[in-house]
Design a protein around this motif. Structure first.
Motif, short mmCIF file in Angstrom:
data_model
loop_
_atom_site.label_atom_id
_atom_site.label_comp_id
_atom_site.label_asym_id
_atom_site.label_seq_id
_atom_site.Cartn_x
_atom_site.Cartn_y
_atom_site.Cartn_z
N SER A 103 88.57 39.39 31.16
CA SER A 103 89.89 39.37 31.82
C SER A 103 90.80 40.20 31.49
O SER A 103 91.07 40.09 30.11
N LEU A 104 91.41 40.87 32.33
CA LEU A 104 92.36 42.13 31.98
C LEU A 104 93.45 41.70 31.00
O LEU A 104 94.28 40.74 31.23
N GLY A 105 93.61 42.43 30.01
CA GLY A 105 94.84 42.14 29.12
C GLY A 105 95.00 41.11 28.30
O GLY A 105 96.11 40.83 27.36
N LYS A 106 94.08 40.12 28.28
CA LYS A 106 94.38 38.90 27.37
C LYS A 106 94.39 39.13 25.79
O LYS A 106 94.74 38.41 25.17
N LEU A 107 93.54 40.19 25.40
CA LEU A 107 93.93 40.59 24.15
C LEU A 107 94.80 41.39 23.70
O LEU A 107 95.04 41.85 22.53
N GLY A 108 95.65 41.81 24.56
CA GLY A 108 97.05 42.72 24.03
C GLY A 108 96.64 44.09 24.59
O GLY A 108 95.62 44.51 25.18
N LYS A 109 97.65 45.03 24.21
CA LYS A 109 97.35 46.13 24.64
C LYS A 109 96.85 47.15 23.42
O LYS A 109 96.98 47.06 22.28
N TYR A 110 96.37 48.26 24.23
CA TYR A 110 95.45 49.36 23.42
C TYR A 110 95.75 50.57 23.97
O TYR A 110 95.42 50.98 24.93
N ILE A 111 96.32 51.60 23.14
CA ILE A 111 96.76 52.84 23.48
C ILE A 111 95.67 53.61 23.02
O ILE A 111 95.34 53.78 22.05
N ILE A 112 95.41 54.46 24.21
CA ILE A 112 94.28 55.69 23.68
C ILE A 112 94.59 56.94 24.27
O ILE A 112 95.21 57.03 25.06
N GLY A 113 93.95 57.98 23.60
CA GLY A 113 94.32 59.27 24.04
C GLY A 113 93.31 60.25 23.23
O GLY A 113 92.52 60.10 22.19
N THR A 114 93.32 61.28 23.75
CA THR A 114 92.31 62.49 23.00
C THR A 114 93.53 63.19 22.48
O THR A 114 94.37 63.75 23.17
N VAL A 115 93.19 63.82 21.22
CA VAL A 115 94.29 64.29 20.29
C VAL A 115 94.55 65.55 20.84
O VAL A 115 93.92 66.47 21.35
N ILE B 61 85.47 62.60 28.78
CA ILE B 61 84.49 61.60 29.03
C ILE B 61 84.32 60.58 28.31
O ILE B 61 84.25 59.37 28.73
N GLY B 62 84.13 60.82 27.12
CA GLY B 62 83.87 59.99 26.04
C GLY B 62 85.01 59.03 25.85
O GLY B 62 84.94 57.68 25.99
N LYS B 63 86.44 59.37 25.81
CA LYS B 63 87.53 58.80 25.67
C LYS B 63 87.71 57.69 26.92
O LYS B 63 88.06 56.49 26.76
N ASN B 64 87.12 58.27 28.09
CA ASN B 64 87.43 57.35 29.44
C ASN B 64 86.40 56.33 29.25
O ASN B 64 86.78 55.30 29.68
N LEU B 65 85.08 56.35 28.72
CA LEU B 65 84.24 55.46 28.64
C LEU B 65 84.55 54.18 27.65
O LEU B 65 84.58 53.24 27.90
N VAL B 66 85.15 54.81 26.54
CA VAL B 66 85.72 53.93 25.43
C VAL B 66 86.94 53.04 26.18
O VAL B 66 86.84 51.86 26.11
N ALA B 67 87.71 53.66 26.97
CA ALA B 67 88.89 53.08 27.57
C ALA B 67 88.22 52.03 28.68
O ALA B 67 88.73 50.88 28.65
N LEU B 68 87.19 52.33 29.52
CA LEU B 68 86.59 51.33 30.01
C LEU B 68 86.01 50.08 29.42
O LEU B 68 86.22 49.10 29.94
N MET B 69 85.44 50.54 28.38
CA MET B 69 84.95 49.46 27.63
C MET B 69 85.72 48.47 27.09
O MET B 69 85.46 47.06 26.98
N ILE B 70 86.79 49.13 26.55
CA ILE B 70 87.99 48.27 26.04
C ILE B 70 88.53 47.55 26.88
O ILE B 70 88.98 46.32 26.68
N GLU B 71 88.94 48.07 28.02
CA GLU B 71 89.66 47.31 29.03
C GLU B 71 88.69 46.16 29.56
O GLU B 71 89.10 44.93 29.62
N SER B 72 87.29 46.32 29.39
CA SER B 72 86.45 45.22 30.14
C SER B 72 86.49 44.21 29.06
O SER B 72 85.96 43.08 29.27
N SER B 73 86.64 44.40 27.65
CA SER B 73 86.62 43.45 26.74
C SER B 73 87.75 42.69 26.73
O SER B 73 87.96 41.73 25.95
N GLY B 74 88.92 42.93 27.63
CA GLY B 74 90.06 42.28 27.72
C GLY B 74 91.34 42.68 27.16
O GLY B 74 92.26 41.97 26.98
N PHE B 75 91.38 43.93 27.04
CA PHE B 75 92.53 44.83 26.31
C PHE B 75 93.31 45.38 27.80
O PHE B 75 92.68 45.66 28.83
#
Ligand code: B1M
Length: 211
Positions: A84-96, A103-117
């Motif tokens: 459920s979206l956002g219940k674990l707080g905010k996670y800022i992500i970017g490629t340096v 592509i990898g960063k987007n997949l990480v973002a997707l999985m992180i979002e999916s786990s509740g951030f």
């Protein structure tokens, strides 16, 4: 040829018009979405990378393969999501800074979002100062994730960690790093809080860091 092999071949050969149908067919046939991602899509990018290294394909082919993969991931996206979206707080992500691989960063973002951030994605080629600005804008953010795909942009990971610490966030935010050339040892050397090798482990680690 199996469905997964067809997906892999379509990405390798940049068949952007075919990929959505192939992924949907595989899902309809009950193929596991994670297998489509790992064995079909990510494996294809590995093949393209090896061919690039061997001078068998060049930047335009890599670009078309990347665009094809992104279209395929969009079809997979709803099947990879769960939490459920956002219940674990905010996670800022970017490629340096200096690095355009996302592509990898987007997949990480997707999985992180999916786990509740709630994910705040700064995109690619993100200067260290922009990570700090994002933290200033979102002081309640608990984790920063930085991705680097080039050996030449690993220094930018260090600059990012240094800038975040220098801005006074050392004890307030955890920093996770990753990307093909990054190792746990390197992460430790630059003062990052965690390294994970792939998107799935990044999501589990993020949950662990806020638990
Ligand atoms: Co580039 N490229 N590329 N490229 N490219 C690589 C990375 C390369 C390994 C190819 C090769 O030579 N075999 C090589 C780097 C060599 C090195 O430095 N060691 C390379 C090069 C040299 C270049 C250019 C310099 C080429 C040139 O112009 N001469 C140039 C640089 C541009 C720049 O960034 N300034 C360049 C350009 C490009 C394209 C733009 C054409 C395109 C990117 C398009 C895009 O991303 N939108 C591209 C592509 C597609 C690749 C390959 C083929 C595929 C990358 C990819 O998407 N992999 C790549 C070869 C390869 O990876 N084998 C290559 C699939 C993706 C799912 O994996 O990104 O590794 P990955 O992400 C994984 C993990 O690393 C991890 O989880 C992800 C999913 O499980 N992960 C994290 C990633 N970030 C994480 C963050 C975390 C945790 C885990 O925590 C926060």
């Amino acid at each position: 040829m199996s469905t997964i092999q067809e997906i892999s071949a379509a990405i390798e050969n940049g068949k952007a018009k075919l990929i959505e149908g192939l992924v949907q067919d595989a899902l309809d046939a009950g193929v596991n979405p994670n297998s489509i991602l790992d064995e079909g899509m990510i494996a294809a990018m590995g093949i393209i990378g090896a061919k690039f290294q061997a001078n068998e394909v060049f930047v335009p082919e890599m670009l078309v393969a990347a665009k094809t993969m992104k279209k395929g991931v969009e079809i997979l996206r709803p099947y990879l999501k769960s939490g459920s979206l956002g219940k674990l707080g905010k996670y800022i992500i970017g490629t340096v800074a200096g690095d355009l691989h996302d592509i990898g960063k987007n997949l990480v973002a997707l999985m992180i979002e999916s786990s509740g951030f709630e994910v705040i994605d700064l995109g690619v080629d993100v200067p260290a100062e922009k990570f700090v600005e994002a933290l200033n804008e979102h002081p309640d953010c608990k984790i920063i994730g930085a991705s680097a795909l080039l050996t030449t942009t690993m220094d930018a990971l260090k600059n990012t960690v240094d800038a975040i610490h220098a801005a006074g966030y050392k004890d307030k935010v955890k920093i996770m790093v990753g990307g093909a050339p990054v190792t746990a040892e390197f992460a430790g050397q630059i003062g990052a809080d965690a390294y994970t090798p792939d998107a799935g482990s990044a999501a589990s680690k993020a949950v662990e860091l806020v638990s």
